[in-house]
Design a protein around this motif. Sequence first.
Motif, PDB file in Angstrom:
ATOM      1  N   VAL A  56      23.162  49.538  -1.974  1.00 45.57           N
ATOM      2  CA  VAL A  56      22.052  50.605  -1.647  1.00 45.57           C
ATOM      3  C   VAL A  56      21.366  50.696  -0.554  1.00 45.57           C
TER       4      VAL A  56
ATOM      5  N   GLU B 140      17.777  50.374  -7.285  1.00 41.42           N
ATOM      6  CA  GLU B 140      18.701  51.161  -8.193  1.00 41.42           C
ATOM      7  C   GLU B 140      19.221  49.821  -9.103  1.00 41.42           C
ATOM      8  N   ASP B 141      19.135  49.898 -10.301  1.00 39.34           N
ATOM      9  CA  ASP B 141      19.631  48.806 -11.253  1.00 39.34           C
ATOM     10  C   ASP B 141      19.329  47.415 -10.777  1.00 39.34           C
TER      11      ASP B 141
ATOM     12  N   THR C 151      14.031  51.993  -1.645  1.00 41.74           N
ATOM     13  CA  THR C 151      14.354  52.359  -3.215  1.00 41.74           C
ATOM     14  C   THR C 151      15.052  51.109  -3.914  1.00 41.74           C
TER      15      THR C 151
ATOM     16  N   HIS D 192      24.924  53.897  -3.777  1.00 42.61           N
ATOM     17  CA  HIS D 192      23.650  54.510  -4.167  1.00 42.61           C
ATOM     18  C   HIS D 192      22.951  54.563  -2.576  1.00 42.61           C
TER      19      HIS D 192
END
Length: 257
Positions: A128, A193-194, A191, A155
């Motif tokens: 990410v 993500e997962d 951010t 991502h």
Amino acid sequence: MLTGPSTVPFQPLHMQADLSGRVLVLDSGVGGLSVQREIKRAVPEAGLLYLADRAAFPYGDWEGAALRDHICDLVKSVSAVWQPSAVVVACNTASTLVLTALREFLPVPVIGTVPAIKPAAEQTRSGVFAVLATPGTVKRDYTQDLIDDFASQHHIALVGASGLAGLAEDKLAGRGVDLEHLRREIAPCFTEEDGKRTDCVVLGCTHFPFLREEMEQVAPWQVTWIDPAPAIAKRLVQVVERGDVATGCDDLFFLTG
């Protein structure tokens, strides 16, 4: 000094000195000084000509075709007078538009500045990361092509920050940095993500490295900030013949407008 962003031909203040053979470094303002700094570290003896196109600042606000035509006209007229040994476009927004066009008419190497997406894809541990750039750079097909080629499995937050270049200009002019404004501009970079979160931020504008210290202060967590300037200097060394570059002369700085 130029009288405007489309002045042709360029006449550098009736200077009598021989300017030929220096490396031309171009940006809309002071951002390219982050690249100029790395070039001097890599090739300290090289003579540089730094051109800040202040009359056209910021490049990120221009429509693509108009900016491409403007920069090509400017570089063509400047090169006719200065006869540089190489041209470094020290701006991501400009580089995503003009490199091919410049290489069609310039007889010397042209080195661009593009978002360091490949290095970020290689360095990220979480998968990410963010690309922090101007809105113009974020929306270019060139940027998306880099993502498709080198980071399609990651991502990525593409963050078009419209105010950071101005904050960098303020800092270098001694006016200080609005930290709350800076915090808001970079917040979308961070951010999750997962269960994994941003661990790298690509500095996709040459102005942004000058704000790195302040960005570290306001960032919600620690990340790796990726500055492309050292890679640009390395590329210049690779493509330019040392004997073609003027040495033992002062660096010169010019503004448009």
